[in-house]
Design an enzyme around this catalytic site. Structure first.
Site, PDB file in Angstrom:
ATOM      1  N   ASP A  81     -23.015 -53.117 -18.647  1.00  0.00           N
ATOM      2  CA  ASP A  81     -23.986 -53.773 -19.516  1.00  0.00           C
ATOM      3  C   ASP A  81     -23.275 -54.332 -20.743  1.00  0.00           C
ATOM      4  O   ASP A  81     -22.141 -53.963 -21.052  1.00  0.00           O
ATOM      5  CB  ASP A  81     -25.054 -52.753 -19.952  1.00  0.00           C
ATOM      6  CG  ASP A  81     -26.322 -53.396 -20.488  1.00  0.00           C
ATOM      7  OD1 ASP A  81     -26.404 -54.648 -20.520  1.00  0.00           O
ATOM      8  OD2 ASP A  81     -27.244 -52.652 -20.867  1.00  0.00           O
ATOM      9  N   ALA A  83     -23.489 -55.454 -25.057  1.00  0.00           N
ATOM     10  CA  ALA A  83     -23.831 -54.786 -26.309  1.00  0.00           C
ATOM     11  C   ALA A  83     -24.042 -55.841 -27.387  1.00  0.00           C
ATOM     12  O   ALA A  83     -23.449 -56.924 -27.333  1.00  0.00           O
ATOM     13  CB  ALA A  83     -22.732 -53.820 -26.736  1.00  0.00           C
ATOM     14  N   GLY A  95     -30.267 -53.576 -27.365  1.00  0.00           N
ATOM     15  CA  GLY A  95     -31.714 -53.754 -27.421  1.00  0.00           C
ATOM     16  C   GLY A  95     -32.162 -55.119 -27.870  1.00  0.00           C
ATOM     17  O   GLY A  95     -33.357 -55.357 -28.023  1.00  0.00           O
ATOM     18  N   GLY A  96     -31.203 -56.044 -28.065  1.00  0.00           N
ATOM     19  CA  GLY A  96     -31.591 -57.404 -28.415  1.00  0.00           C
ATOM     20  C   GLY A  96     -32.448 -58.053 -27.346  1.00  0.00           C
ATOM     21  O   GLY A  96     -33.258 -58.926 -27.634  1.00  0.00           O
ATOM     22  N   GLU A 103     -32.305 -49.182 -20.415  1.00  0.00           N
ATOM     23  CA  GLU A 103     -30.842 -49.207 -20.406  1.00  0.00           C
ATOM     24  C   GLU A 103     -30.274 -47.814 -20.668  1.00  0.00           C
ATOM     25  O   GLU A 103     -29.342 -47.367 -19.992  1.00  0.00           O
ATOM     26  CB  GLU A 103     -30.329 -50.193 -21.468  1.00  0.00           C
ATOM     27  CG  GLU A 103     -30.569 -51.657 -21.103  1.00  0.00           C
ATOM     28  CD  GLU A 103     -30.258 -52.607 -22.237  1.00  0.00           C
ATOM     29  OE1 GLU A 103     -30.165 -53.816 -21.955  1.00  0.00           O
ATOM     30  OE2 GLU A 103     -30.126 -52.165 -23.390  1.00  0.00           O
TER      31      GLU A 103
END
Length: 223
Positions: A81, A83, A95-96, A103
């Site tokens: 993932d 960041a 979390g944007g 996640e």
């Protein structure tokens, strides 16, 4: 190189961490999308994937990749993932893309977290990027007051003039103005606020590896 070219480079590099015959955890966001496109090229090598959002699940399926429910999976070798920020210890703000809770859940099942990001995401101190906090809708005002008491400036995330609703049916407060020197401590304090589902600090369980896209090539950090 453009930012998209840097993301493309780390997405390709992350394929080296895919374990043949296994289920892969896949994140959400623009960099993760590049990885999904690369994963589609080797889909015959994997059993399938667990998605951290409905958007990711849809993109995986569009490539013909089988999507598993996390409840069907006991463990995975790797979760890959992006960041929004990452520091030198592997702690991240995520979390944007509004998928922080799923996640964090999917990452918790993986044996290794591989973060893929362009070089601008590496910071000395977390907090310039607003910290997302997912909250139960009825609690957003009271949680906002408590976040303000911690020194932040919480703002309700909107979409088309209305509160953005996550895949979990919750709202997100984006907290500005934080300088996070002890990420694990802040992660715990915010998660202990009643009404908070979770926050976007990935510190107690951060990245094990970070692949950073730079003009000189992909830089690998291990934590």
């Amino acid at each position: 190189m453009t930012q998209d070219e840097l993301k493309q480079a780390v997405a390709k590099a992350a394929i080296d961490y895919v374990v043949d015959g296994e289920i892969i955890g896949v994140g959400t966001g623009s960099t993760a999308n590049f990885f999904i496109d690369e994963l589609g090229k080797i889909k015959h090598r994997i059993k399938g994937a667990v998605a951290s959002s409905e958007a990711t699940a849809e993109r995986l399926r569009s490539h013909g990749i089988t999507v598993f429910d996390l409840n069907e999976v006991e463990t995975m070798p790797v979760y890959i993932d992006g960041a929004d920020e990452i520091n030198g210890t592997g702690a991240m703000i995520k979390g944007g893309g509004a998928a922080l809770t799923r996640e964090k859940i999917v990452a918790s099942v993986a044996q290794k977290f591989v973060c893929i990001a362009d070089g601008s995401k590496l910071v000395e101190v977390l907090g310039k990027f607003p910290l997302p906090v997912e909250v139960i809708p009825m609690s957003h005002a009271v949680v906002a007051r408590k976040l303000a008491a911690l020194g932040g400036e919480p703002r309700l995330r909107l979409k088309e003039g209305k509160p953005l609703v996550t895949d979990n049916g919750c709202y997100i407060l984006d907290v500005l103005g934080l300088s996070i020197t002890d990420a694990a401590d802040i992660e715990e304090k915010i998660n202990n606020i009643v009404g908070v589902v979770t926050n976007g600090l990935f510190a107690r369980q951060g990245a094990n590896v970070c692949l950073l896209g730079t003009a000189e090539g992909v830089r690998k950090l291990e934590f």
